[in-house]
Write a protein that holds these residues in place. Structure first.
Motif, short mmCIF file in Angstrom:
data_model
loop_
_atom_site.label_atom_id
_atom_site.label_comp_id
_atom_site.label_asym_id
_atom_site.label_seq_id
_atom_site.Cartn_x
_atom_site.Cartn_y
_atom_site.Cartn_z
N LYS A 39 0.86 -1.18 0.00
CA LYS A 39 0.00 0.00 0.00
C LYS A 39 0.90 1.24 0.00
CE LYS A 39 -3.79 -2.16 2.54
NZ LYS A 39 -3.44 -3.50 2.24
N PRO A 40 0.41 2.33 -0.56
CA PRO A 40 1.23 3.56 -0.55
C PRO A 40 1.52 4.01 0.88
CG PRO A 40 -0.71 3.80 -1.96
CD PRO A 40 -0.86 2.51 -1.23
N LEU A 41 2.70 4.56 1.08
CA LEU A 41 3.07 5.08 2.39
C LEU A 41 2.39 6.41 2.64
CD1 LEU A 41 6.92 4.43 2.50
CD2 LEU A 41 5.13 3.17 3.70
N ASP A 42 2.03 6.64 3.89
CA ASP A 42 1.53 7.94 4.31
C ASP A 42 2.71 8.91 4.28
OD1 ASP A 42 -0.67 9.52 5.59
OD2 ASP A 42 0.89 9.72 7.13
N GLU A 43 2.45 10.17 4.06
CA GLU A 43 3.52 11.18 4.00
C GLU A 43 4.38 11.16 5.26
OE1 GLU A 43 5.69 13.95 2.01
OE2 GLU A 43 3.89 13.01 1.20
N SER A 44 3.76 10.89 6.41
CA SER A 44 4.51 10.86 7.67
C SER A 44 5.48 9.69 7.76
CB SER A 44 3.54 10.81 8.85
OG SER A 44 2.81 9.59 8.84
N GLU A 45 5.28 8.66 6.92
CA GLU A 45 6.15 7.48 6.93
C GLU A 45 7.32 7.61 5.97
OE1 GLU A 45 3.47 3.65 7.59
OE2 GLU A 45 2.66 4.92 5.98
N MET A 46 7.29 8.64 5.15
CA MET A 46 8.34 8.83 4.16
C MET A 46 9.59 9.39 4.82
SD MET A 46 7.04 7.90 1.28
CE MET A 46 7.99 8.63 0.00
N PRO A 47 10.77 8.95 4.36
CA PRO A 47 12.00 9.53 4.91
C PRO A 47 12.11 11.00 4.50
CG PRO A 47 12.49 8.09 3.07
CD PRO A 47 11.02 7.96 3.34
N PRO A 48 12.83 11.79 5.27
CA PRO A 48 12.97 13.20 4.91
C PRO A 48 13.69 13.34 3.57
CG PRO A 48 14.42 12.65 6.74
CD PRO A 48 13.57 11.45 6.47
N LYS A 49 13.30 14.34 2.82
CA LYS A 49 13.94 14.58 1.53
C LYS A 49 15.35 15.11 1.76
CE LYS A 49 9.79 15.39 -1.10
NZ LYS A 49 9.04 16.28 -1.97
N ARG A 50 16.27 14.62 0.95
CA ARG A 50 17.66 15.07 1.06
C ARG A 50 17.80 16.38 0.29
NH1 ARG A 50 21.89 10.58 -0.14
NH2 ARG A 50 23.15 12.37 0.36
N THR A 51 18.23 17.38 0.99
CA THR A 51 18.40 18.68 0.35
C THR A 51 19.87 18.99 0.08
OG1 THR A 51 18.44 19.76 2.49
CG2 THR A 51 16.31 19.62 1.39
N ASP A 52 20.76 18.15 0.60
CA ASP A 52 22.19 18.41 0.46
C ASP A 52 22.80 17.78 -0.79
OD1 ASP A 52 21.87 15.83 1.43
OD2 ASP A 52 23.67 15.90 2.66
N ALA A 53 22.02 17.03 -1.54
CA ALA A 53 22.55 16.35 -2.73
C ALA A 53 22.77 17.36 -3.85
CB ALA A 53 21.61 15.25 -3.19
N LYS A 54 23.88 17.20 -4.55
CA LYS A 54 24.22 18.06 -5.68
C LYS A 54 24.21 17.22 -6.95
CE LYS A 54 25.67 21.66 -3.21
NZ LYS A 54 24.80 22.73 -2.94
N THR A 55 23.72 17.78 -8.01
CA THR A 55 23.75 17.12 -9.31
C THR A 55 25.08 17.43 -9.98
OG1 THR A 55 21.36 17.33 -9.53
CG2 THR A 55 22.60 16.92 -11.55
N ILE A 56 25.72 16.37 -10.51
CA ILE A 56 26.99 16.56 -11.22
C ILE A 56 26.91 15.87 -12.57
CG2 ILE A 56 28.31 16.65 -9.07
CD1 ILE A 56 29.35 13.79 -9.81
#
Length: 101
Positions: A39-56
């Motif tokens: 079943k789809p995960l509830d938003e509260s069950e999702m891991p935090p989004k990574r904001t530190d990732a850089k595209t190279i």
């Protein structure tokens, strides 16, 4: 090597490190029943989004990319995920060798 089937989400260990997770998924696989009943995960069950990732942009020869993709497929991972794992493992070894860690 035979993969261990996972039939239920409760069978997957929580709070694994990246290395532990990679080792776990190298030996385990989700069953068809697991996927059909997921079943789809509830938003509260999702891991935090990574904001530190850089595209190279990374250029590599076609043969190396094909080999990487083949190994990643055999490990049931995306090739970019596997490449990041390889870089992290090698960087850690270099840092140890240079007494940075």
């Amino acid at each position: 090597m035979s993969m261990k089937p996972i039939n239920n989400p409760n069978e997957v260990p929580q709070n694994m490190t990246d290395k532990e997770s990679a080792e776990y998924w190298d030996t385990h696989e989700l069953t068809e029943d697991f996927l059909l009943n997921a079943k789809p995960l509830d938003e509260s069950e999702m891991p935090p989004k990574r904001t530190d990732a850089k595209t190279i942009t990374l250029r590599m020869d076609a043969d190396t990319l094909e080999r990487l993709q083949k190994v990643a497929e055999m490990k049931h991972k995306g090739y970019q995920t596997l490449l990041k794992q390889f870089v992290n493992e090698r960087l850690y070894e270099e840092e140890k060798r240079m007494h940075i860690l």
